[in-house]
Design a protein around this motif. Sequence first.
Motif, PDB file in Angstrom:
ATOM      1  N   ILE A   6     -33.625 -26.704  66.836  1.00  0.00           N
ATOM      2  CA  ILE A   6     -33.101 -26.692  65.199  1.00  0.00           C
ATOM      3  C   ILE A   6     -31.331 -26.852  65.430  1.00  0.00           C
ATOM      4  CG2 ILE A   6     -32.865 -24.437  64.839  1.00  0.00           C
ATOM      5  CD1 ILE A   6     -34.216 -26.708  62.142  1.00  0.00           C
ATOM      6  N   LEU A   7     -30.895 -26.432  66.527  1.00  0.00           N
ATOM      7  CA  LEU A   7     -29.326 -26.504  66.380  1.00  0.00           C
ATOM      8  C   LEU A   7     -28.950 -28.072  67.004  1.00  0.00           C
ATOM      9  CD1 LEU A   7     -26.484 -25.565  66.289  1.00  0.00           C
ATOM     10  CD2 LEU A   7     -26.614 -24.453  68.579  1.00  0.00           C
ATOM     11  N   CYS A   8     -29.677 -28.398  67.897  1.00  0.00           N
ATOM     12  CA  CYS A   8     -29.610 -29.856  68.422  1.00  0.00           C
ATOM     13  C   CYS A   8     -29.879 -30.936  67.218  1.00  0.00           C
ATOM     14  CB  CYS A   8     -30.648 -30.052  69.694  1.00  0.00           C
ATOM     15  SG  CYS A   8     -30.301 -29.167  71.170  1.00  0.00           S
ATOM     16  N   ALA A   9     -31.052 -30.776  66.661  1.00  0.00           N
ATOM     17  CA  ALA A   9     -31.373 -31.759  65.804  1.00  0.00           C
ATOM     18  C   ALA A   9     -30.241 -31.992  64.306  1.00  0.00           C
ATOM     19  CB  ALA A   9     -32.671 -31.194  64.905  1.00  0.00           C
ATOM     20  N   ALA A  10     -29.698 -30.599  64.199  1.00  0.00           N
ATOM     21  CA  ALA A  10     -28.892 -30.590  63.214  1.00  0.00           C
ATOM     22  C   ALA A  10     -27.531 -31.183  63.623  1.00  0.00           C
ATOM     23  CB  ALA A  10     -28.519 -29.016  62.616  1.00  0.00           C
ATOM     24  N   ALA A  11     -27.128 -30.897  64.783  1.00  0.00           N
ATOM     25  CA  ALA A  11     -26.056 -31.636  65.269  1.00  0.00           C
ATOM     26  C   ALA A  11     -26.179 -33.071  65.703  1.00  0.00           C
ATOM     27  CB  ALA A  11     -25.592 -30.876  66.867  1.00  0.00           C
ATOM     28  N   GLU A  12     -27.223 -33.566  65.916  1.00  0.00           N
ATOM     29  CA  GLU A  12     -27.638 -35.104  66.089  1.00  0.00           C
ATOM     30  C   GLU A  12     -27.452 -35.557  64.630  1.00  0.00           C
ATOM     31  OE1 GLU A  12     -31.434 -37.778  67.254  1.00  0.00           O
ATOM     32  OE2 GLU A  12     -31.107 -35.933  68.508  1.00  0.00           O
ATOM     33  N   ILE A  13     -28.138 -34.994  63.851  1.00  0.00           N
ATOM     34  CA  ILE A  13     -27.978 -35.828  62.323  1.00  0.00           C
ATOM     35  C   ILE A  13     -26.610 -35.866  62.112  1.00  0.00           C
ATOM     36  CG2 ILE A  13     -28.514 -35.507  59.846  1.00  0.00           C
ATOM     37  CD1 ILE A  13     -31.174 -34.099  60.908  1.00  0.00           C
ATOM     38  N   ALA A  14     -25.818 -34.765  62.200  1.00  0.00           N
ATOM     39  CA  ALA A  14     -24.264 -34.933  61.597  1.00  0.00           C
ATOM     40  C   ALA A  14     -23.727 -35.718  62.500  1.00  0.00           C
ATOM     41  CB  ALA A  14     -23.775 -33.453  61.754  1.00  0.00           C
ATOM     42  N   LEU A  15     -23.788 -35.643  63.693  1.00  0.00           N
ATOM     43  CA  LEU A  15     -22.984 -36.858  64.510  1.00  0.00           C
ATOM     44  C   LEU A  15     -23.342 -38.301  64.228  1.00  0.00           C
ATOM     45  CD1 LEU A  15     -20.809 -36.735  66.677  1.00  0.00           C
ATOM     46  CD2 LEU A  15     -22.786 -36.117  68.461  1.00  0.00           C
ATOM     47  N   ASN A  16     -24.678 -38.197  64.027  1.00  0.00           N
ATOM     48  CA  ASN A  16     -24.924 -39.947  63.848  1.00  0.00           C
ATOM     49  C   ASN A  16     -24.397 -40.324  62.546  1.00  0.00           C
ATOM     50  OD1 ASN A  16     -26.194 -41.089  66.210  1.00  0.00           O
ATOM     51  ND2 ASN A  16     -27.711 -39.563  65.873  1.00  0.00           N
ATOM     52  N   ARG A  17     -24.258 -39.330  61.441  1.00  0.00           N
ATOM     53  CA  ARG A  17     -24.135 -39.893  60.207  1.00  0.00           C
ATOM     54  C   ARG A  17     -22.297 -39.995  60.423  1.00  0.00           C
ATOM     55  NH1 ARG A  17     -26.845 -35.653  55.825  1.00  0.00           N
ATOM     56  NH2 ARG A  17     -28.967 -37.016  56.137  1.00  0.00           N
ATOM     57  N   TYR A  18     -21.587 -39.120  61.096  1.00  0.00           N
ATOM     58  CA  TYR A  18     -20.441 -39.419  61.391  1.00  0.00           C
ATOM     59  C   TYR A  18     -19.999 -40.584  62.006  1.00  0.00           C
ATOM     60  CZ  TYR A  18     -15.369 -38.449  62.720  1.00  0.00           C
ATOM     61  OH  TYR A  18     -14.233 -38.614  62.921  1.00  0.00           O
ATOM     62  N   LEU A  19     -20.792 -41.028  63.198  1.00  0.00           N
ATOM     63  CA  LEU A  19     -20.534 -42.055  63.905  1.00  0.00           C
ATOM     64  C   LEU A  19     -20.909 -43.385  63.119  1.00  0.00           C
ATOM     65  CD1 LEU A  19     -22.152 -41.191  67.166  1.00  0.00           C
ATOM     66  CD2 LEU A  19     -19.814 -41.310  66.833  1.00  0.00           C
ATOM     67  N   ARG A  20     -21.508 -43.493  62.208  1.00  0.00           N
ATOM     68  CA  ARG A  20     -21.982 -44.500  61.605  1.00  0.00           C
ATOM     69  C   ARG A  20     -20.999 -45.074  60.119  1.00  0.00           C
ATOM     70  NH1 ARG A  20     -27.285 -42.454  62.333  1.00  0.00           N
ATOM     71  NH2 ARG A  20     -28.276 -43.971  63.583  1.00  0.00           N
ATOM     72  N   LEU A  21     -19.882 -44.008  60.301  1.00  0.00           N
ATOM     73  CA  LEU A  21     -18.895 -44.299  59.135  1.00  0.00           C
ATOM     74  C   LEU A  21     -18.193 -45.458  59.633  1.00  0.00           C
ATOM     75  CD1 LEU A  21     -17.730 -40.903  58.502  1.00  0.00           C
ATOM     76  CD2 LEU A  21     -19.058 -42.219  56.974  1.00  0.00           C
ATOM     77  N   GLU A  22     -18.000 -45.876  61.077  1.00  0.00           N
ATOM     78  CA  GLU A  22     -17.346 -47.133  61.352  1.00  0.00           C
ATOM     79  C   GLU A  22     -18.428 -48.014  62.464  1.00  0.00           C
ATOM     80  OE1 GLU A  22     -14.487 -49.512  61.932  1.00  0.00           O
ATOM     81  OE2 GLU A  22     -14.005 -47.610  61.029  1.00  0.00           O
ATOM     82  N   ALA A  23     -18.675 -49.141  61.842  1.00  0.00           N
ATOM     83  CA  ALA A  23     -19.715 -50.035  62.542  1.00  0.00           C
ATOM     84  C   ALA A  23     -19.473 -50.337  63.915  1.00  0.00           C
ATOM     85  CB  ALA A  23     -19.782 -51.224  61.850  1.00  0.00           C
ATOM     86  N   SER A  24     -18.249 -50.315  64.379  1.00  0.00           N
ATOM     87  CA  SER A  24     -17.808 -50.652  65.884  1.00  0.00           C
ATOM     88  C   SER A  24     -18.150 -49.352  66.677  1.00  0.00           C
ATOM     89  CB  SER A  24     -16.450 -50.960  65.768  1.00  0.00           C
ATOM     90  OG  SER A  24     -15.589 -49.959  65.573  1.00  0.00           O
TER      91      SER A  24
END
Length: 81
Positions: A6-24
């Motif tokens: 559950i911790l890995c899943a939460a970290a993955e979701i948060a990190l991917n949302r953050y990364l998608r803020l910048e397309a490059s």
Amino acid sequence: MSTPAILCAAAEIALNRYLRLEASVIEECAKLDGRCMEFTLPSAGFGLAVEFMPSGVRVLPHAPHGADVQITGAPTALIAA
């Protein structure tokens, strides 16, 4: 001790949302496809791995094929760096 899924899943979701803020950034993740960074936090009793993919990252309790980079330290030291 293994990191809870559950911790890995939460970290993955948060990190991917953050990364998608910048397309490059997603383009850069695609260039690192298959590479893996492993973070170990001995004082916290767990670690996790971040595997790069064309669509972002995947967060796992441990590196599936061995890590390309291993980072070990106290959480406060890793944040301060």
